[in-house]
Design a protein around this motif. Structure first.
Motif, PDB file in Angstrom:
ATOM      1  N   HIS A 161       0.818  -1.214   0.000  1.00  0.00           N
ATOM      2  CA  HIS A 161       0.000   0.000   0.000  1.00  0.00           C
ATOM      3  C   HIS A 161       0.854   1.267   0.000  1.00  0.00           C
ATOM      4  CE1 HIS A 161      -3.035  -2.968   1.173  1.00  0.00           C
ATOM      5  NE2 HIS A 161      -3.873  -2.124   0.586  1.00  0.00           N
ATOM      6  N   GLY A 162       2.156   1.122  -0.247  1.00  0.00           N
ATOM      7  CA  GLY A 162       3.032   2.283  -0.353  1.00  0.00           C
ATOM      8  C   GLY A 162       3.431   2.916   0.959  1.00  0.00           C
ATOM      9  N   ALA A 163       3.264   2.200   2.051  1.00  0.00           N
ATOM     10  CA  ALA A 163       3.604   2.742   3.370  1.00  0.00           C
ATOM     11  C   ALA A 163       4.878   2.098   3.896  1.00  0.00           C
ATOM     12  CB  ALA A 163       2.462   2.488   4.347  1.00  0.00           C
ATOM     13  N   LEU A 164       5.600   2.836   4.714  1.00  0.00           N
ATOM     14  CA  LEU A 164       6.770   2.274   5.393  1.00  0.00           C
ATOM     15  C   LEU A 164       6.298   1.444   6.581  1.00  0.00           C
ATOM     16  CD1 LEU A 164       9.151   5.372   5.521  1.00  0.00           C
ATOM     17  CD2 LEU A 164       9.234   3.439   3.949  1.00  0.00           C
ATOM     18  N   CYS A 165       7.107   0.478   6.963  1.00  0.00           N
ATOM     19  CA  CYS A 165       6.788  -0.350   8.130  1.00  0.00           C
ATOM     20  C   CYS A 165       7.882  -0.188   9.173  1.00  0.00           C
ATOM     21  CB  CYS A 165       6.656  -1.811   7.725  1.00  0.00           C
ATOM     22  SG  CYS A 165       6.229  -2.885   9.121  1.00  0.00           S
ATOM     23  N   HIS A 166       7.505   0.311  10.349  1.00  0.00           N
ATOM     24  CA  HIS A 166       8.418   0.420  11.490  1.00  0.00           C
ATOM     25  C   HIS A 166       8.029  -0.651  12.501  1.00  0.00           C
ATOM     26  CE1 HIS A 166       9.383   1.783  15.609  1.00  0.00           C
ATOM     27  NE2 HIS A 166      10.563   1.944  15.045  1.00  0.00           N
ATOM     28  N   CYS A 167       9.013  -1.402  12.970  1.00  0.00           N
ATOM     29  CA  CYS A 167       8.771  -2.442  13.971  1.00  0.00           C
ATOM     30  C   CYS A 167       9.413  -2.043  15.291  1.00  0.00           C
ATOM     31  CB  CYS A 167       9.352  -3.770  13.483  1.00  0.00           C
ATOM     32  SG  CYS A 167       9.179  -5.100  14.682  1.00  0.00           S
ATOM     33  N   ASP A 168       8.615  -1.955  16.328  1.00  0.00           N
ATOM     34  CA  ASP A 168       9.106  -1.723  17.677  1.00  0.00           C
ATOM     35  C   ASP A 168       9.479  -3.092  18.235  1.00  0.00           C
ATOM     36  OD1 ASP A 168       9.434  -1.448  20.408  1.00  0.00           O
ATOM     37  OD2 ASP A 168       7.579  -0.343  20.726  1.00  0.00           O
ATOM     38  N   ALA A 169      10.764  -3.368  18.298  1.00  0.00           N
ATOM     39  CA  ALA A 169      11.232  -4.680  18.744  1.00  0.00           C
ATOM     40  C   ALA A 169      11.810  -4.636  20.152  1.00  0.00           C
ATOM     41  CB  ALA A 169      12.265  -5.216  17.761  1.00  0.00           C
ATOM     42  N   ALA A 170      11.411  -3.648  20.946  1.00  0.00           N
ATOM     43  CA  ALA A 170      11.951  -3.488  22.294  1.00  0.00           C
ATOM     44  C   ALA A 170      11.784  -4.744  23.136  1.00  0.00           C
ATOM     45  CB  ALA A 170      11.287  -2.296  22.982  1.00  0.00           C
ATOM     46  N   GLN A 171      10.608  -5.345  23.104  1.00  0.00           N
ATOM     47  CA  GLN A 171      10.339  -6.522  23.933  1.00  0.00           C
ATOM     48  C   GLN A 171      10.856  -7.812  23.300  1.00  0.00           C
ATOM     49  OE1 GLN A 171       9.216  -6.127  26.935  1.00  0.00           O
ATOM     50  NE2 GLN A 171       8.749  -3.980  26.684  1.00  0.00           N
ATOM     51  N   ALA A 172      11.086  -7.798  21.991  1.00  0.00           N
ATOM     52  CA  ALA A 172      11.452  -9.026  21.286  1.00  0.00           C
ATOM     53  C   ALA A 172      12.959  -9.236  21.162  1.00  0.00           C
ATOM     54  CB  ALA A 172      10.830  -9.014  19.895  1.00  0.00           C
ATOM     55  N   ALA A 173      13.713  -8.152  21.093  1.00  0.00           N
ATOM     56  CA  ALA A 173      15.162  -8.258  20.868  1.00  0.00           C
ATOM     57  C   ALA A 173      15.826  -9.070  21.977  1.00  0.00           C
ATOM     58  CB  ALA A 173      15.777  -6.867  20.786  1.00  0.00           C
ATOM     59  N   GLY A 174      16.601 -10.036  21.583  1.00  0.00           N
ATOM     60  CA  GLY A 174      17.285 -10.898  22.536  1.00  0.00           C
ATOM     61  C   GLY A 174      16.443 -12.055  23.038  1.00  0.00           C
ATOM     62  N   ARG A 175      15.173 -12.103  22.630  1.00  0.00           N
ATOM     63  CA  ARG A 175      14.281 -13.175  23.091  1.00  0.00           C
ATOM     64  C   ARG A 175      13.794 -14.056  21.950  1.00  0.00           C
ATOM     65  NH1 ARG A 175      13.944  -8.934  26.275  1.00  0.00           N
ATOM     66  NH2 ARG A 175      13.790  -9.186  28.515  1.00  0.00           N
ATOM     67  N   ILE A 176      13.592 -13.452  20.792  1.00  0.00           N
ATOM     68  CA  ILE A 176      13.207 -14.219  19.605  1.00  0.00           C
ATOM     69  C   ILE A 176      14.103 -13.776  18.451  1.00  0.00           C
ATOM     70  CG2 ILE A 176      10.791 -14.506  20.339  1.00  0.00           C
ATOM     71  CD1 ILE A 176      10.039 -12.354  18.272  1.00  0.00           C
ATOM     72  N   PRO A 177      14.293 -14.633  17.450  1.00  0.00           N
ATOM     73  CA  PRO A 177      15.131 -14.222  16.306  1.00  0.00           C
ATOM     74  C   PRO A 177      14.502 -13.041  15.568  1.00  0.00           C
ATOM     75  CG  PRO A 177      14.720 -16.594  16.277  1.00  0.00           C
ATOM     76  CD  PRO A 177      13.828 -16.011  17.340  1.00  0.00           C
ATOM     77  N   VAL A 194      10.998  -5.298   7.133  1.00  0.00           N
ATOM     78  CA  VAL A 194      10.659  -3.982   7.675  1.00  0.00           C
ATOM     79  C   VAL A 194      11.574  -2.902   7.105  1.00  0.00           C
ATOM     80  CG1 VAL A 194       9.708  -4.914   9.812  1.00  0.00           C
ATOM     81  CG2 VAL A 194      12.120  -4.313   9.713  1.00  0.00           C
ATOM     82  N   ASP A 195      11.080  -1.676   7.116  1.00  0.00           N
ATOM     83  CA  ASP A 195      11.879  -0.540   6.676  1.00  0.00           C
ATOM     84  C   ASP A 195      12.662   0.065   7.831  1.00  0.00           C
ATOM     85  OD1 ASP A 195      10.830  -0.345   3.879  1.00  0.00           O
ATOM     86  OD2 ASP A 195       8.953  -0.094   4.973  1.00  0.00           O
ATOM     87  N   LEU A 196      12.068   0.025   9.010  1.00  0.00           N
ATOM     88  CA  LEU A 196      12.679   0.582  10.213  1.00  0.00           C
ATOM     89  C   LEU A 196      12.422  -0.362  11.380  1.00  0.00           C
ATOM     90  CD1 LEU A 196      10.793   3.699   9.308  1.00  0.00           C
ATOM     91  CD2 LEU A 196      13.223   3.946   9.672  1.00  0.00           C
ATOM     92  N   MET A 197      13.412  -0.482  12.267  1.00  0.00           N
ATOM     93  CA  MET A 197      13.218  -1.297  13.470  1.00  0.00           C
ATOM     94  C   MET A 197      13.957  -0.629  14.622  1.00  0.00           C
ATOM     95  SD  MET A 197      14.275  -5.205  14.442  1.00  0.00           S
ATOM     96  CE  MET A 197      13.049  -5.975  13.427  1.00  0.00           C
ATOM     97  N   THR A 198      13.293  -0.560  15.760  1.00  0.00           N
ATOM     98  CA  THR A 198      13.874   0.024  16.960  1.00  0.00           C
ATOM     99  C   THR A 198      14.075  -1.056  18.014  1.00  0.00           C
ATOM    100  OG1 THR A 198      12.665   2.064  16.535  1.00  0.00           O
ATOM    101  CG2 THR A 198      13.568   1.786  18.731  1.00  0.00           C
ATOM    102  N   ILE A 199      15.262  -1.041  18.623  1.00  0.00           N
ATOM    103  CA  ILE A 199      15.511  -1.871  19.811  1.00  0.00           C
ATOM    104  C   ILE A 199      16.049  -0.943  20.890  1.00  0.00           C
ATOM    105  CG2 ILE A 199      15.900  -4.022  18.564  1.00  0.00           C
ATOM    106  CD1 ILE A 199      18.891  -3.617  19.004  1.00  0.00           C
ATOM    107  N   VAL A 200      15.829  -1.300  22.130  1.00  0.00           N
ATOM    108  CA  VAL A 200      16.276  -0.468  23.246  1.00  0.00           C
ATOM    109  C   VAL A 200      17.259  -1.238  24.114  1.00  0.00           C
ATOM    110  CG1 VAL A 200      14.237   0.996  23.287  1.00  0.00           C
ATOM    111  CG2 VAL A 200      14.264  -1.086  24.629  1.00  0.00           C
ATOM    112  N   GLY A 201      18.228  -0.512  24.648  1.00  0.00           N
ATOM    113  CA  GLY A 201      19.277  -1.140  25.427  1.00  0.00           C
ATOM    114  C   GLY A 201      18.877  -1.569  26.815  1.00  0.00           C
TER     115      GLY A 201
END
Length: 111
Positions: free
Chosen positions: A23-39, A47-54
């Motif tokens: 649909h011509g939209a960017l996809c941002h994934c908030d992976a704060a809870q997933a990083a380090g727990r699932i691949p 995804v076009d953008l992904m955020t992880i938090v330290g």
């Protein structure tokens, strides 16, 4: 949000990214809870953008990473200096990024 921190529900990120792109939209994934727990592989997820938090991985609060797919155009929210390719109006605090560069043990944060 790739994973819900309260229910543990995992979202179908690959499907959502595919639908966004169709649909011509960017996809941002908030992976704060997933990083380090699932691949998490941005190429597989599409995804076009992904955020992880330290702080979810024992780094100091305020440390985060943003993945930006090649060719994805970003606009600054606050204009000013030319740091971070013109996206950040001021330099970062030098100690913060360097603290996250070394591995931490849980015992580092428990008295």
């Amino acid at each position: 949000m790739a994973a819900n921190n309260e229910s543990g529900a995992l979202q179908p990120i690959t499907e959502l990214a595919r639908n966004s792109r169709a649909h011509g939209a960017l996809c941002h994934c908030d992976a704060a809870q997933a990083a380090g727990r699932i691949p998490l592989d941005v190429r597989d997820l599409g995804v076009d953008l992904m955020t992880i938090v330290g702080h979810k991985m024992y780094a100091p609060k305020g440390i985060a990473a943003l993945y930006v797919r090649d060719g994805t155009a970003l606009e600054p929210l606050v204009h000013g200096g030319g740091q971070e390719d013109g996206l950040r109006p001021a330099p970062r605090t030098p100690p913060s990024p360097s603290r996250s560069a070394r591995p931490h043990n849980r015992s580092d944060f428990v008295s």
